[in-house]
Structure formats: C-alpha cells, structure tokens
Design a protein around this motif. Sequence first.
Motif, short mmCIF file in Angstrom:
data_model
loop_
_atom_site.label_atom_id
_atom_site.label_comp_id
_atom_site.label_asym_id
_atom_site.label_seq_id
_atom_site.Cartn_x
_atom_site.Cartn_y
_atom_site.Cartn_z
N UNK A 115 38.31 83.17 18.43
CA UNK A 115 37.38 84.09 17.76
C UNK A 115 37.77 84.35 16.31
N UNK A 116 38.90 83.82 15.88
CA UNK A 116 39.27 83.94 14.47
C UNK A 116 38.64 82.81 13.67
N UNK A 117 37.42 83.03 13.19
CA UNK A 117 36.68 81.97 12.52
C UNK A 117 37.33 81.57 11.21
N UNK A 118 37.08 80.31 10.83
CA UNK A 118 37.62 79.78 9.58
C UNK A 118 36.48 79.63 8.58
N UNK A 119 36.64 80.28 7.43
CA UNK A 119 35.55 80.28 6.45
C UNK A 119 35.38 78.93 5.80
N UNK A 120 36.49 78.31 5.43
CA UNK A 120 36.45 77.01 4.77
C UNK A 120 37.38 76.05 5.52
N UNK A 121 36.93 74.82 5.62
CA UNK A 121 37.70 73.82 6.35
C UNK A 121 38.10 72.65 5.45
N UNK A 122 37.19 72.26 4.58
CA UNK A 122 37.40 71.09 3.74
C UNK A 122 36.42 71.17 2.57
N UNK A 123 36.88 70.87 1.34
CA UNK A 123 35.98 70.95 0.19
C UNK A 123 34.75 70.07 0.31
N UNK A 124 34.85 68.98 1.07
CA UNK A 124 33.73 68.06 1.22
C UNK A 124 32.84 68.41 2.42
N UNK A 125 33.16 69.52 3.07
CA UNK A 125 32.44 69.89 4.29
C UNK A 125 31.99 71.35 4.16
N UNK A 126 31.01 71.62 3.34
CA UNK A 126 30.60 73.01 3.09
C UNK A 126 29.89 73.64 4.29
N UNK A 127 30.03 74.97 4.42
CA UNK A 127 29.31 75.72 5.44
C UNK A 127 29.14 77.16 4.96
N UNK A 128 27.94 77.68 5.11
CA UNK A 128 27.69 79.07 4.74
C UNK A 128 28.08 80.03 5.86
N UNK A 129 28.36 79.49 7.05
CA UNK A 129 28.51 80.36 8.22
C UNK A 129 29.81 80.12 8.98
N UNK A 130 30.81 79.51 8.34
CA UNK A 130 32.15 79.37 8.91
C UNK A 130 32.22 78.30 10.02
N UNK A 131 33.45 78.20 10.60
CA UNK A 131 33.74 77.22 11.64
C UNK A 131 34.49 77.92 12.78
#
Length: 346
Positions: A115-131
């Motif tokens: 449940x501890x979401x990750x905001x950013x994972x990789x500069x080439x893999x953008x997401x507005x809603x975390x991972x």
Amino acid sequence: MTDYIIVGAGLSGIALAEELTGRGKTIKVFENNSQSSSTVAGGVYNPVILKRFTLAWNAAAQMETAIPFYKALEEKLGVNLVEELPIYRKFNSIEEQNNWFTAADKRSLAPFLDTGLKKELNPCLPSQHSFGRVIGTGRIDTALLLEKYWQFLNELGVFFAERFEYQKLQLLPDGVAYKSHKARRVVFCEGFGLKKNPFFNSLPLYGNKGEYIIIKAPSLKLQVAVKSSVFILPLGNELYKVGATYNNQDTSEEPTEEARESLLSKLRSMITCEFEIVDQVAGIRPATKDRKPVVGQHPEHLQLYCCNGFGSRGVLMAPCIARELAAHLEEGAPLDQETSLLRFLK
C-alpha cells in the motif's frame, strides 16, 4: 516394465517427472519440441491478476509449492533459474488507485499488495497516478530450465526427442506397449498438442495465442517489471520483453503483424524513450473455459492420464498440480474436483 511414460516435457511434464522419480518411480519421457508456450512465456510468477486486482485461483498455495520446487531444481541442475523481480502496476486513474487499496484490505490479498505507492519509477515511464508493487514476485528462466532438464533426462537415458505416434500405442491388461517400451501408465502433458491426441481431443481445451516483442532500449534502464496495458520485463543487456497478446481464434505459431502493431501502440503509450524491435515470438497457451487445469484418468482407457490446461499461469500451477496428480497416481489421493477432467464429462 517402466512405471510411467510421460508425453511432453514442458513445465507440466518436468514437474510430474520430478514428483514421480522423487517417489522412486521409473519414467521415460517423449518430447518433440512442437509446443513452444513454456519457452516463449515470460516465466513470471505473480499471484495477483493485475487487470482486476484479484488473487488468481489457488495462487497462495501454488506459490508455497512452486518457489521451493524451482529452487530445488537449481541445486539439482547446477544453474540459476529463480530471479526475484519486483512487479509494479501503473495506475491510470484515481479509481484504479482506490481499487488497489480496497483489494489490499482483503485478507487474501493483503500479503501481496504493497500500500506504499511509488510516485515515480523511471524517467521514461511517466504516470500521473503512481505505481503499486506486488510483493513476492519473480521470474523463472523457463528456457534454461527446459534445456538443462532435457539434458539431465538424456544423460539418464530416459529422454526421447521424437514425436509420440499415438497409433503405435497398444493398451494391455497390465499397462501399455509403445514400440519397444512397456509401461504401467501414460501421462500426456502435451500442452495445446493435446488437441491432436485421439484419446483426449474431446476435452474442451482451446488455444490462446500469445505474442511478445523483444526490444532494445538503451535509455530505459528499467530494473523491475511494469504492468499497464502490456507487461515490460527486463532481460538484461538493454533488452526487454513486451507482451503479451491474447488471441483464441488464431492457433498458428507464427508471429503476426497485427499483434506486433498492437503491442507497439500500447508500448508507445507507456514509455517515452527510443527503442528498436529485435525479435518477435509467439506460442499457444493451452486453456480451458473456466481457466483451471484439466487433469485425470481417461474414462475408458484406465492406463491413460492427462495433465494440461495451465493457460498463462503454468509457472505457478505446474508444480502444485503435478504433486496432486502424483499423489493420486501412487497413493490414491482424490483429485480436486475443480481440476478433474470429469467435470467436462458429466
């Protein structure tokens, strides 16, 4: 007389061979390398269906059996087969985030969803809603496993790299005769090849074609697997496996332009860096309508058995189902009604 002839040495056949020989039984294994689903597959073990955030059928028990099984094979074969590999689910909306937290509150899923979401994972893999991370996941090197296990069987003199000719199988009162071989029982672990088996081809097994592309992306530098509209699996040396498609209409094993374009479109919506395609592979998964294996004894020819229908989850299912089948064959343990082929013969 040999105890068992096993036809097919993919994940299912290997798991059954291990279970039977572990009980002191003699085997002979026939494999003609006509089915590629075990080697084409990503080899990922993951108990969670990431499209719906649900636990796959019997997944917790399968994890408890499968991981020790593959680690024991590492020791036996002297190779590295098991790689711990984190899997992250990319969320495409706030609703998906909320569904993740709702699923994580369930007792069955809580051990597997971080449940501890990750905001950013990789500069080439953008997401507005975390991972979100799935806990306890990894990958089995299925291609290496098959290569080394076939070599191991061959050195024992019990591996036959040839097509099994059904018309030469003779049913005897105390077993079977096949060419110069005699055995008490035959177990067919042929994957989608079972559709050509005259003894079991009436079972409602269907082919689910899966295709992957292999890309080279030097700038991606991704060390984990990511699932969104497709899976991205790091292979090392700047290579990544991207897939997979699901097609239950096409049962050819040749890669298609249609699948390639579909995977490319979905991949481009996920990553922002440049890449090139270096390969494309396809295989036919053996599947059933209820997504559970089909296992058990032929209703008329009692010397014959099948162990099949693992779909896309063979890495986890095969060791567990093989153990259950071996216990049924040698100790008379009842088969699970959910997997017994009898459910299709009522």
